[in-house]
Design an enzyme around this catalytic site. Sequence first.
Site, PDB file in Angstrom:
ATOM      1  N   ASP A  13       0.826  -1.214   0.000  1.00 49.49           N
ATOM      2  CA  ASP A  13       0.000   0.000   0.000  1.00 49.49           C
ATOM      3  C   ASP A  13       0.860   1.265   0.000  1.00 49.49           C
ATOM      4  O   ASP A  13       1.973   1.267   0.529  1.00 49.49           O
ATOM      5  CB  ASP A  13      -0.917  -0.025   1.239  1.00 49.49           C
ATOM      6  CG  ASP A  13      -2.098   0.917   1.082  1.00 49.49           C
ATOM      7  OD1 ASP A  13      -2.383   1.347  -0.057  1.00 49.49           O
ATOM      8  OD2 ASP A  13      -2.737   1.229   2.100  1.00 49.49           O
ATOM      9  N   ASN A  41       1.297   3.374  -2.919  1.00 51.65           N
ATOM     10  CA  ASN A  41       1.846   3.778  -4.228  1.00 51.65           C
ATOM     11  C   ASN A  41       1.377   5.178  -4.628  1.00 51.65           C
ATOM     12  O   ASN A  41       2.174   6.013  -5.043  1.00 51.65           O
ATOM     13  CB  ASN A  41       1.367   2.820  -5.336  1.00 51.65           C
ATOM     14  CG  ASN A  41       1.998   1.457  -5.239  1.00 51.65           C
ATOM     15  OD1 ASN A  41       2.886   1.240  -4.444  1.00 51.65           O
ATOM     16  ND2 ASN A  41       1.521   0.539  -6.059  1.00 51.65           N
ATOM     17  N   GLY A  42       0.074   5.388  -4.523  1.00 52.29           N
ATOM     18  CA  GLY A  42      -0.508   6.658  -4.972  1.00 52.29           C
ATOM     19  C   GLY A  42       0.068   7.822  -4.179  1.00 52.29           C
ATOM     20  O   GLY A  42       0.519   8.831  -4.755  1.00 52.29           O
ATOM     21  N   ARG A  43       0.091   7.676  -2.853  1.00 51.92           N
ATOM     22  CA  ARG A  43       0.609   8.766  -2.013  1.00 51.92           C
ATOM     23  C   ARG A  43       2.071   9.055  -2.322  1.00 51.92           C
ATOM     24  O   ARG A  43       2.508  10.198  -2.333  1.00 51.92           O
ATOM     25  CB  ARG A  43       0.446   8.414  -0.523  1.00 51.92           C
ATOM     26  CG  ARG A  43      -0.929   8.755   0.020  1.00 51.92           C
ATOM     27  CD  ARG A  43      -1.160   8.096   1.350  1.00 51.92           C
ATOM     28  NE  ARG A  43      -1.491   6.685   1.181  1.00 51.92           N
ATOM     29  CZ  ARG A  43      -1.568   5.809   2.189  1.00 51.92           C
ATOM     30  NH1 ARG A  43      -1.308   6.203   3.415  1.00 51.92           N
ATOM     31  NH2 ARG A  43      -1.902   4.568   1.949  1.00 51.92           N
ATOM     32  N   ARG A  78      -0.128   9.497  -9.303  1.00 49.97           N
ATOM     33  CA  ARG A  78      -0.328   8.219  -8.621  1.00 49.97           C
ATOM     34  C   ARG A  78       0.248   7.079  -9.476  1.00 49.97           C
ATOM     35  O   ARG A  78       0.811   6.118  -8.950  1.00 49.97           O
ATOM     36  CB  ARG A  78      -1.828   7.983  -8.373  1.00 49.97           C
ATOM     37  CG  ARG A  78      -2.440   8.951  -7.360  1.00 49.97           C
ATOM     38  CD  ARG A  78      -3.936   8.668  -7.163  1.00 49.97           C
ATOM     39  NE  ARG A  78      -4.174   7.291  -6.750  1.00 49.97           N
ATOM     40  CZ  ARG A  78      -4.101   6.848  -5.499  1.00 49.97           C
ATOM     41  NH1 ARG A  78      -3.797   7.675  -4.519  1.00 49.97           N
ATOM     42  NH2 ARG A  78      -4.340   5.578  -5.233  1.00 49.97           N
ATOM     43  N   HIS A  91       2.600   3.599  -8.895  1.00 47.06           N
ATOM     44  CA  HIS A  91       2.313   2.199  -9.280  1.00 47.06           C
ATOM     45  C   HIS A  91       3.490   1.613 -10.065  1.00 47.06           C
ATOM     46  O   HIS A  91       3.876   0.469  -9.847  1.00 47.06           O
ATOM     47  CB  HIS A  91       1.028   2.118 -10.101  1.00 47.06           C
ATOM     48  CG  HIS A  91      -0.211   2.475  -9.317  1.00 47.06           C
ATOM     49  ND1 HIS A  91      -0.488   1.938  -8.079  1.00 47.06           N
ATOM     50  CD2 HIS A  91      -1.238   3.324  -9.594  1.00 47.06           C
ATOM     51  CE1 HIS A  91      -1.639   2.432  -7.625  1.00 47.06           C
ATOM     52  NE2 HIS A  91      -2.106   3.278  -8.517  1.00 47.06           N
ATOM     53  N   ASN A 150     -11.085  -2.090  -5.396  1.00 50.54           N
ATOM     54  CA  ASN A 150     -10.290  -1.117  -6.161  1.00 50.54           C
ATOM     55  C   ASN A 150     -10.965  -0.701  -7.478  1.00 50.54           C
ATOM     56  O   ASN A 150     -10.585   0.300  -8.088  1.00 50.54           O
ATOM     57  CB  ASN A 150      -8.873  -1.656  -6.437  1.00 50.54           C
ATOM     58  CG  ASN A 150      -7.974  -1.658  -5.214  1.00 50.54           C
ATOM     59  OD1 ASN A 150      -7.101  -2.493  -5.085  1.00 50.54           O
ATOM     60  ND2 ASN A 150      -8.187  -0.722  -4.302  1.00 50.54           N
ATOM     61  N   ARG A 180       2.036  -4.915   6.104  1.00 54.57           N
ATOM     62  CA  ARG A 180       1.300  -3.854   5.414  1.00 54.57           C
ATOM     63  C   ARG A 180       2.149  -2.595   5.429  1.00 54.57           C
ATOM     64  O   ARG A 180       2.593  -2.147   6.495  1.00 54.57           O
ATOM     65  CB  ARG A 180      -0.062  -3.564   6.049  1.00 54.57           C
ATOM     66  CG  ARG A 180      -0.789  -2.465   5.258  1.00 54.57           C
ATOM     67  CD  ARG A 180      -2.261  -2.347   5.516  1.00 54.57           C
ATOM     68  NE  ARG A 180      -2.853  -1.428   4.539  1.00 54.57           N
ATOM     69  CZ  ARG A 180      -4.101  -1.429   4.150  1.00 54.57           C
ATOM     70  NH1 ARG A 180      -4.939  -2.309   4.651  1.00 54.57           N
ATOM     71  NH2 ARG A 180      -4.545  -0.557   3.262  1.00 54.57           N
ATOM     72  N   ARG A 207      -5.253  -1.716   8.933  1.00 52.27           N
ATOM     73  CA  ARG A 207      -6.444  -2.503   8.616  1.00 52.27           C
ATOM     74  C   ARG A 207      -6.082  -3.585   7.600  1.00 52.27           C
ATOM     75  O   ARG A 207      -5.035  -3.540   6.956  1.00 52.27           O
ATOM     76  CB  ARG A 207      -7.571  -1.607   8.072  1.00 52.27           C
ATOM     77  CG  ARG A 207      -7.174  -0.744   6.907  1.00 52.27           C
ATOM     78  CD  ARG A 207      -8.339   0.112   6.394  1.00 52.27           C
ATOM     79  NE  ARG A 207      -7.863   1.064   5.406  1.00 52.27           N
ATOM     80  CZ  ARG A 207      -7.629   2.349   5.652  1.00 52.27           C
ATOM     81  NH1 ARG A 207      -7.844   2.859   6.844  1.00 52.27           N
ATOM     82  NH2 ARG A 207      -7.182   3.147   4.689  1.00 52.27           N
ATOM     83  N   GLU A 217       1.240 -13.351  12.095  1.00 55.16           N
ATOM     84  CA  GLU A 217       1.810 -12.212  12.806  1.00 55.16           C
ATOM     85  C   GLU A 217       1.689 -10.989  11.894  1.00 55.16           C
ATOM     86  O   GLU A 217       1.900 -11.093  10.682  1.00 55.16           O
ATOM     87  CB  GLU A 217       3.292 -12.469  13.130  1.00 55.16           C
ATOM     88  CG  GLU A 217       3.513 -13.607  14.099  1.00 55.16           C
ATOM     89  CD  GLU A 217       2.848 -13.365  15.461  1.00 55.16           C
ATOM     90  OE1 GLU A 217       2.868 -12.204  15.928  1.00 55.16           O
ATOM     91  OE2 GLU A 217       2.303 -14.324  16.028  1.00 55.16           O
TER      92      GLU A 217
HETATM   93  C1  IPE Z   1      -5.427  -2.597  -0.278  1.00 54.06           C
HETATM   94  O1  IPE Z   1      -5.087  -1.267  -0.385  1.00 54.06           O
HETATM   95  C2  IPE Z   1      -5.455  -3.237  -1.645  1.00 54.06           C
HETATM   96  C3  IPE Z   1      -4.168  -3.379  -2.307  1.00 54.06           C
HETATM   97  C4  IPE Z   1      -2.995  -3.084  -1.805  1.00 54.06           C
HETATM   98  C5  IPE Z   1      -4.224  -3.939  -3.627  1.00 54.06           C
HETATM   99  P1  IPE Z   1      -6.205  -0.133  -0.520  1.00 54.06           P
HETATM  100  O2  IPE Z   1      -5.483   1.136  -0.685  1.00 54.06           O
HETATM  101  O3  IPE Z   1      -7.181  -0.494  -1.571  1.00 54.06           O
HETATM  102  O4  IPE Z   1      -6.929  -0.218   0.886  1.00 54.06           O
HETATM  103  P2  IPE Z   1      -7.692   0.895   1.713  1.00 54.06           P
HETATM  104  O5  IPE Z   1      -8.647   1.577   0.765  1.00 54.06           O
HETATM  105  O6  IPE Z   1      -6.668   1.858   2.230  1.00 54.06           O
HETATM  106  O7  IPE Z   1      -8.377   0.166   2.811  1.00 54.06           O
HETATM  107  C1  IPE Z   2      -1.577   0.230  -3.437  1.00 53.05           C
HETATM  108  O1  IPE Z   2      -1.318   1.586  -3.437  1.00 53.05           O
HETATM  109  C2  IPE Z   2      -1.788  -0.333  -4.819  1.00 53.05           C
HETATM  110  C3  IPE Z   2      -3.183  -0.642  -5.163  1.00 53.05           C
HETATM  111  C4  IPE Z   2      -4.198  -0.590  -4.371  1.00 53.05           C
HETATM  112  C5  IPE Z   2      -3.422  -1.049  -6.540  1.00 53.05           C
HETATM  113  P1  IPE Z   2      -2.500   2.632  -3.458  1.00 53.05           P
HETATM  114  O2  IPE Z   2      -2.876   2.907  -4.868  1.00 53.05           O
HETATM  115  O3  IPE Z   2      -3.614   2.198  -2.587  1.00 53.05           O
HETATM  116  O4  IPE Z   2      -1.794   3.912  -2.861  1.00 53.05           O
HETATM  117  P2  IPE Z   2      -2.398   4.888  -1.751  1.00 53.05           P
HETATM  118  O5  IPE Z   2      -2.760   4.043  -0.575  1.00 53.05           O
HETATM  119  O6  IPE Z   2      -3.587   5.550  -2.351  1.00 53.05           O
HETATM  120  O7  IPE Z   2      -1.284   5.833  -1.460  1.00 53.05           O
HETATM  121 MG    MG Z   3      -4.022   2.432  -0.623  1.00 52.49          MG
END
Ligand code: IPE
Ligand code: IPE
Ligand code: MG
Length: 266
Positions: free
Chosen positions: A31, A33-35, A44, A48, A79, A199, A205, A218
């Site tokens: 988790d 990548n976008g941020r 974003r 990725h 997603n 995570r 979560r 764990e």
């Molecule tokens: C969980 O991340 C799904 C993946 C890493 C593919 P999300 O970014 O979708 O989860 P939330 O929205 O923060 O719960």
């Molecule tokens: C996880 O990174 C990758 C996928 C869910 C595909 P995010 O895209 O959820 O990145 P954030 O959490 O928005 O930064």
């Molecule tokens: Mg995310």
Amino acid sequence: MKLKNPTNKITDLSLKIDKLRIPQHIAVIMDGNGRWGVNKGLSRSHGHNKGVSVLKNIIKFSKKLGIKVLTVYAFSTENWTRPSEEVNFLLNLFEKVLNKEINELNNEFIKVKFIGDLSPFSENLRNKFIEAENITHHNEQFTLNVCTNYGGRQELVKVAKELARKSISGEIKPDQINEEMFESLLLTSDFQDPDLLIRTSGEKRISNFLLWQLAYSEIYITDVLWPEFDENELLKAIIDYQSRNRRFGGIKSVSNQSLKSSLSFG
Ligand code: IPE
Ligand code: IPE
Ligand code: MG
């Protein structure tokens, strides 16, 4: 002045690892990548792209450490609710990565499996998933499970439906249903439950990941965003894991393996 040497850093942490207690199955919610992309003043999508190169390094390093199974959350059933440009970017990225990397993964003796409901993907992409599984299916050293359009609740509903069908057809009696039978119908039935869940990005979560399978894993949460996760961060997670006392509800520390063979709930 001492120069920073990342290789030495990895060696230092490697020395702290107990090679006999390497988690055999690690699950990762990749988790942030976008941020990461946005924090860099980029998009974003940049996050990725960078996330893919991080995954490649982590796969190689996991295998080197003696981990047997790595299960990564790549695309959740939720997603799809993202803007269509981002969803399309991710779907194209899956295809690009498969075209580019599958032979190398195979050369490294890695078995690739896709876990999730693949039916909503285009025929072309579904064929790529199948092709990747077919090319690598004979590899035994290491398995990479890529959870694509995966949702833990959907997986449990799928199992419930199959059990209901078997009960109605008379193949089984409802009273025969037990944990073992339930587990045998999960998408992960070929694998032991994850020993460790990592995570990234600090979210505390599970986000609908492996709801059944994580019952006694764990959990390691790091604030590091996935595009910045590296070998060193994986070593930190494993060192932390090795400091845990896995009791599985008992009072003594036991390994997952020995628990499975000693308990059988009806
Ligand atoms: C969980 O991340 C799904 C993946 C890493 C593919 P999300 O970014 O979708 O989860 P939330 O929205 O923060 O719960
Ligand atoms: C996880 O990174 C990758 C996928 C869910 C595909 P995010 O895209 O959820 O990145 P954030 O959490 O928005 O930064
Ligand atoms: Mg995310």
